[in-house]
Scaffold this motif. Structure first.
Motif, short mmCIF file in Angstrom:
data_model
loop_
_atom_site.label_atom_id
_atom_site.label_comp_id
_atom_site.label_asym_id
_atom_site.label_seq_id
_atom_site.Cartn_x
_atom_site.Cartn_y
_atom_site.Cartn_z
N GLY A 36 1.13 -1.53 -0.18
CA GLY A 36 -0.07 0.19 0.02
C GLY A 36 0.87 1.12 -0.01
N GLU A 37 -0.01 2.05 -0.53
CA GLU A 37 1.42 3.90 -0.54
C GLU A 37 1.39 4.25 1.04
N ASP A 38 0.82 3.69 2.33
CA ASP A 38 1.18 4.36 3.40
C ASP A 38 1.99 3.58 3.51
N VAL A 39 3.27 3.15 3.38
CA VAL A 39 4.31 2.50 3.30
C VAL A 39 5.69 2.73 3.03
N LEU A 40 5.34 3.19 2.22
CA LEU A 40 6.77 4.20 0.79
C LEU A 40 7.44 5.22 2.17
N ALA A 41 8.51 5.41 1.61
CA ALA A 41 9.46 6.51 1.70
C ALA A 41 10.79 6.51 0.87
N LEU A 42 11.04 7.32 1.71
CA LEU A 42 12.57 7.50 1.55
C LEU A 42 13.81 7.37 2.13
N GLY A 43 15.32 6.58 1.38
CA GLY A 43 16.15 5.82 2.82
C GLY A 43 17.22 5.66 1.84
N SER A 44 18.12 6.71 1.35
CA SER A 44 19.08 6.91 0.06
C SER A 44 19.96 6.16 -0.08
N ASP A 45 20.68 6.53 1.29
CA ASP A 45 22.10 5.40 1.93
C ASP A 45 23.05 6.08 1.71
N PHE A 46 22.45 7.30 0.93
CA PHE A 46 23.50 8.12 0.48
C PHE A 46 24.90 8.69 1.21
N ASP A 47 26.04 8.58 0.04
CA ASP A 47 27.56 8.70 0.52
C ASP A 47 27.51 6.87 2.05
N GLY A 48 27.20 6.12 1.31
CA GLY A 48 27.04 4.61 1.44
C GLY A 48 27.04 3.14 0.78
N ILE A 49 27.13 4.35 -0.08
CA ILE A 49 27.06 3.26 -1.90
C ILE A 49 27.97 3.83 -2.74
N ALA A 109 9.66 11.73 -12.64
CA ALA A 109 9.78 10.27 -12.77
C ALA A 109 8.42 9.41 -12.26
N LEU A 110 7.95 9.51 -10.94
CA LEU A 110 6.96 9.52 -10.58
C LEU A 110 6.32 9.88 -11.28
N ARG A 111 5.61 11.14 -11.36
CA ARG A 111 4.55 11.99 -12.18
C ARG A 111 4.76 11.49 -13.55
N LYS A 112 5.45 11.54 -14.40
CA LYS A 112 5.22 10.37 -15.39
C LYS A 112 4.67 9.01 -16.10
N ASP A 113 4.95 8.52 -14.64
CA ASP A 113 4.57 7.58 -14.69
C ASP A 113 3.06 7.37 -14.14
N GLY A 114 2.61 8.40 -14.22
CA GLY A 114 0.96 8.20 -13.08
C GLY A 114 0.90 7.80 -11.62
N TRP A 115 2.24 8.35 -11.09
CA TRP A 115 1.61 8.99 -9.25
C TRP A 115 1.06 10.26 -8.97
N THR A 116 -0.42 10.05 -8.62
CA THR A 116 -0.68 11.52 -8.38
C THR A 116 0.36 12.00 -7.22
N GLU A 117 -0.27 13.90 -6.98
CA GLU A 117 0.62 14.70 -6.35
C GLU A 117 0.39 13.81 -4.98
N ASP A 118 -0.94 13.00 -4.57
CA ASP A 118 -0.68 12.75 -3.16
C ASP A 118 -0.34 11.38 -2.89
N MET A 119 0.58 10.57 -4.09
CA MET A 119 1.46 9.36 -3.56
C MET A 119 2.83 9.80 -3.02
N ILE A 120 3.32 10.57 -4.07
CA ILE A 120 4.07 11.04 -4.49
C ILE A 120 4.29 12.28 -3.01
N GLU A 121 4.20 12.40 -2.04
CA GLU A 121 3.81 13.09 -1.01
C GLU A 121 4.00 12.12 -0.30
N LYS A 122 2.92 11.21 -0.06
CA LYS A 122 2.91 10.19 1.03
C LYS A 122 4.75 9.35 1.20
N LEU A 123 4.93 9.26 0.11
CA LEU A 123 6.65 8.77 0.27
C LEU A 123 7.78 9.50 0.08
#
Length: 322
Positions: free
Chosen positions: A264-277, A295-309
């Motif tokens: 579901g869209e409520d479990v999405l988040a970011l964890g880049s691992d920048f400077d460890g990869i 890229a997510l907008r182009k894939d059809g994601w709504t703004e609300d879905m992107i904001e959740k992520l």
């Protein structure tokens, strides 16, 4: 688009005699305060990664014990935030909201590898120092449990102290992170924790069979608890070929779509691992984070879905845990 990134290893990159200024402005790494501001970050979680001795020797780090190293890193971050008027440490949801309302970026402190948190007193000490998330294990067995990197340990659960630590972290307000934890340990956290927990920097094992990633059942379990899964930008965790060295936005979108479909869209988040990869990173620094949202907008994601992520789901987790 505001965003919250659950994991970067930038503190580890500061040379032994390096200044905290390198956290503010340093184009040699993927994250610095100036580019966090440019990229409209809401919050960055800064990991204090507890190196093994051979890693310290390789990187010419002083052979401090873990507590001395943690204190050293906390001091660096404190000094850096004191030198700017746009990044401030945060310890809970109210701090984060206050900082955001004042156009300040929140810096959260974390420890990667709970090996030094070998008593409830030590966990309380770290909490008092400002640490708000502990990644229970790294790639080796420790006082909490076992890693998912070793096939012989992958099915082992939390140790008795690991269960006590999870309960205590719930009690005092610290986020439990299962990235790197054995599969058996994951299910013990699920069964023990009364609060949401996170996989701060892990992807889908269905799309990339690296053991650092989560099975579909794990994805559903994190979602069921109200937790979050931070998308890791590491090439080996994105591709079907775990030896791949190219981190592509297209692969990131695939993982996000699969995690969204599974948990579901409520479990999405970011964890880049920048400077460890390492590798060829299409998003090579925090200033390029908007490329993922586009890229997510182009894939059809709504703004609300992107904001959740990007930030809404982690706002909820922080509110529910801290």
């Amino acid at each position: 688009m505001k965003y919250i990134d659950m994991h970067c290893d930038t503190v580890m990159t500061i040379p032994e005699k390096g200044s905290s200024d390198l956290l503010i402005d340093n184009k040699e790494v993927s994250v610095d305060f100036k580019r966090l501001k440019e990229s409209n970050a809401m919050a960055q979680f800064f990991a204090i990664f507890l190196m093994k001795k051979f890693m310290k020797l390789f990187s010419k780090k002083k052979l401090r014990n873990d507590d001395e190293y943690i204190e050293h890193c906390v001091k660096l971050i404190n000094e850096a935030t004191e030198k700017t008027d746009y990044v401030k440490l945060a310890y809970n949801y109210d701090d984060l909201i206050k900082n955001n309302n004042e156009n300040k970026i929140s810096a959260f402190l974390t420890i990667e590898d709970g090996r030094s948190a070998d008593s409830l007193e030590k966990i309380k000490k770290y909490h008092d120092m400002g640490i708000r998330l502990i990644t229970l294990t790294w790639n080796y067995e420790n006082c909490m449990g076992y890693p998912n990197s070793n096939p012989k340990m992958r099915d082992k659960g939390l140790k008795e102290f690991g269960r006590s630590a999870v309960e205590y972290m719930n009690e005092i307000g610290m986020i439990i992170d299962v990235s790197h934890l054995s599969d058996g340990g994951f299910y013990d956290v699920y069964n023990t924790s009364k609060k949401p927990f996170v996989a701060s920097h892990s992807n889908s094992r269905e799309l990339s069979p690296h053991t650092r990633n989560l099975t579909d059942d794990m994805i559903r379990k994190v979602a069921e608890k109200g937790g979050a899964i931070g998308l890791n930008f590491c090439p080996q965790f994105l591709d079907k070929n775990i030896k791949n060295k190219d981190s592509k936005i297209e692969l990131m979108v695939n993982h996000l779509n699969h995690i969204k479909k599974t948990g579901g869209e409520d479990v999405l988040a970011l964890g880049s691992d920048f400077d460890g990869i390492s590798g060829k990173l299409e998003i090579s620094g925090c200033e390029k984070m908007p490329m993922l949202f586009e890229a997510l907008r182009k894939d059809g994601w709504t703004e609300d879905m992107i904001e959740k992520l990007a930030y809404k789901n982690m706002l909820r987790v922080i509110k529910d845990t801290l």
